[in-house]
Design a protein around this motif. Structure first.
Motif, PDB file in Angstrom:
ATOM      1  N   LEU A 173      33.920  36.437  48.633  1.00 45.34           N
ATOM      2  CA  LEU A 173      34.504  36.475  47.289  1.00 45.34           C
ATOM      3  C   LEU A 173      34.514  35.082  46.673  1.00 45.34           C
ATOM      4  CD1 LEU A 173      37.651  38.767  47.854  1.00 45.34           C
ATOM      5  CD2 LEU A 173      35.383  39.444  47.055  1.00 45.34           C
ATOM      6  N   SER A 174      34.328  35.030  45.366  1.00 48.27           N
ATOM      7  CA  SER A 174      34.493  33.762  44.654  1.00 48.27           C
ATOM      8  C   SER A 174      35.984  33.483  44.533  1.00 48.27           C
ATOM      9  CB  SER A 174      33.870  33.860  43.256  1.00 48.27           C
ATOM     10  OG  SER A 174      34.643  34.751  42.453  1.00 48.27           O
ATOM     11  N   PHE A 175      36.325  32.286  44.090  1.00 47.06           N
ATOM     12  CA  PHE A 175      37.732  31.943  43.885  1.00 47.06           C
ATOM     13  C   PHE A 175      38.367  32.924  42.895  1.00 47.06           C
ATOM     14  CE2 PHE A 175      41.052  29.745  41.463  1.00 47.06           C
ATOM     15  CZ  PHE A 175      41.928  29.432  42.491  1.00 47.06           C
ATOM     16  N   GLU A 176      37.676  33.184  41.781  1.00 39.96           N
ATOM     17  CA  GLU A 176      38.198  34.080  40.753  1.00 39.96           C
ATOM     18  C   GLU A 176      38.395  35.495  41.292  1.00 39.96           C
ATOM     19  OE1 GLU A 176      35.565  32.011  40.334  1.00 39.96           O
ATOM     20  OE2 GLU A 176      36.591  30.525  39.076  1.00 39.96           O
ATOM     21  N   GLU A 177      37.444  35.977  42.088  1.00 39.44           N
ATOM     22  CA  GLU A 177      37.568  37.319  42.677  1.00 39.44           C
ATOM     23  C   GLU A 177      38.730  37.376  43.660  1.00 39.44           C
ATOM     24  OE1 GLU A 177      32.897  38.794  42.664  1.00 39.44           O
ATOM     25  OE2 GLU A 177      33.588  37.403  44.224  1.00 39.44           O
ATOM     26  N   SER A 178      38.936  36.305  44.406  1.00 39.69           N
ATOM     27  CA  SER A 178      40.054  36.248  45.355  1.00 39.69           C
ATOM     28  C   SER A 178      41.385  36.311  44.618  1.00 39.69           C
ATOM     29  CB  SER A 178      39.975  34.964  46.191  1.00 39.69           C
ATOM     30  OG  SER A 178      38.778  34.907  46.919  1.00 39.69           O
ATOM     31  N   VAL A 179      41.505  35.524  43.558  1.00 40.58           N
ATOM     32  CA  VAL A 179      42.741  35.525  42.759  1.00 40.58           C
ATOM     33  C   VAL A 179      42.991  36.904  42.176  1.00 40.58           C
ATOM     34  CG1 VAL A 179      43.817  34.598  40.663  1.00 40.58           C
ATOM     35  CG2 VAL A 179      42.664  33.054  42.246  1.00 40.58           C
ATOM     36  N   GLU A 180      41.953  37.516  41.632  1.00 38.64           N
ATOM     37  CA  GLU A 180      42.068  38.850  41.029  1.00 38.64           C
ATOM     38  C   GLU A 180      42.554  39.864  42.062  1.00 38.64           C
ATOM     39  OE1 GLU A 180      38.751  41.710  39.217  1.00 38.64           O
ATOM     40  OE2 GLU A 180      38.794  39.731  38.247  1.00 38.64           O
ATOM     41  N   LYS A 181      41.997  39.820  43.254  1.00 38.49           N
ATOM     42  CA  LYS A 181      42.382  40.745  44.329  1.00 38.49           C
ATOM     43  C   LYS A 181      43.854  40.554  44.699  1.00 38.49           C
ATOM     44  CE  LYS A 181      41.297  43.248  48.128  1.00 38.49           C
ATOM     45  NZ  LYS A 181      40.812  44.590  48.122  1.00 38.49           N
TER      46      LYS A 181
END
Length: 190
Positions: A173-181
């Protein structure tokens, strides 16, 4: 009603205590020596310009605590029960290797965040390179593996996933995807 949260990076606290101890004693695993010096340590987290800064006895050590040596000293001192962080009674988002199992076992939301050693080493390498520091990738991998082993095998508050924690693997996951999750999990839980 909007909630107000305090973010506490326990890793930064342990790194700061480890930094202080490494400057004053030979062995940061020496429980008695560390405990004797704890009263001389003052750690303060301040938000300056939207960024969390860490102060040790009034000195900004935010960069000094992000070295591989500081990480190893953090691992050493965090194994000492007297060093373990205690959570405040206010709303807190806490980051650390024993939060869900020891510090806040009754937390409303527990997320066990992980990624492969290689992915974590690549991220750490990018952080060092952004600061103009040259670090060997293989050495970073070895340090992360050693710290993971030490933290998961220590007697006091070993690194492990709490039974009721949600596992989130961010390897791909990208940083943004991790935060979103993570935000999605928190919203569902609260």
């Amino acid at each position: 009603q909007a909630r107000s949260f305090i973010y506490v990076d326990t890793g930064a606290l342990y790194r700061t205590i480890g930094l202080y101890m490494s400057q004053h004693i030979e062995d940061t695993k020496d429980t008695k020596a560390v405990e004797a010096l704890l009263p001389k340590v003052s750690v303060e987290l301040r938000f300056i310009g939207g960024e969390q800064r860490v102060f040790l006895n009034g000195e900004d050590v935010s960069e000094k605590i992000r070295t591989p040596q500081a990480a190893m000293h953090a691992s050493n001192v965090s194994a000492i029960p007297a060093v373990r962080a205690l959570a405040a009674s206010s709303n807190v988002i806490m980051d650390g290797r024993d939060i869900g199992t020891v510090v806040l076992p009754e937390a409303q939301v527990k997320i066990f965040l992980t990624a492969s050693v290689e992915a974590r080493a690549k991220r750490r390498l990018a952080e060092h390179e952004a600061r103009g520091e040259k670090i060997d990738f293989d050495e970073l991998v070895r340090e992360i593996e050693t710290r993971d082993y030490n933290d998961s095998h220590r007697a006091a508050a070993p690194l492990k996933q709490a039974e009721d924690a949600v596992l989130v693997d961010t390897t791909d996951l990208s940083f943004e995807e991790s935060v979103e999750k993570i935000i999605s999990l928190i919203r569902r839980a609260l």
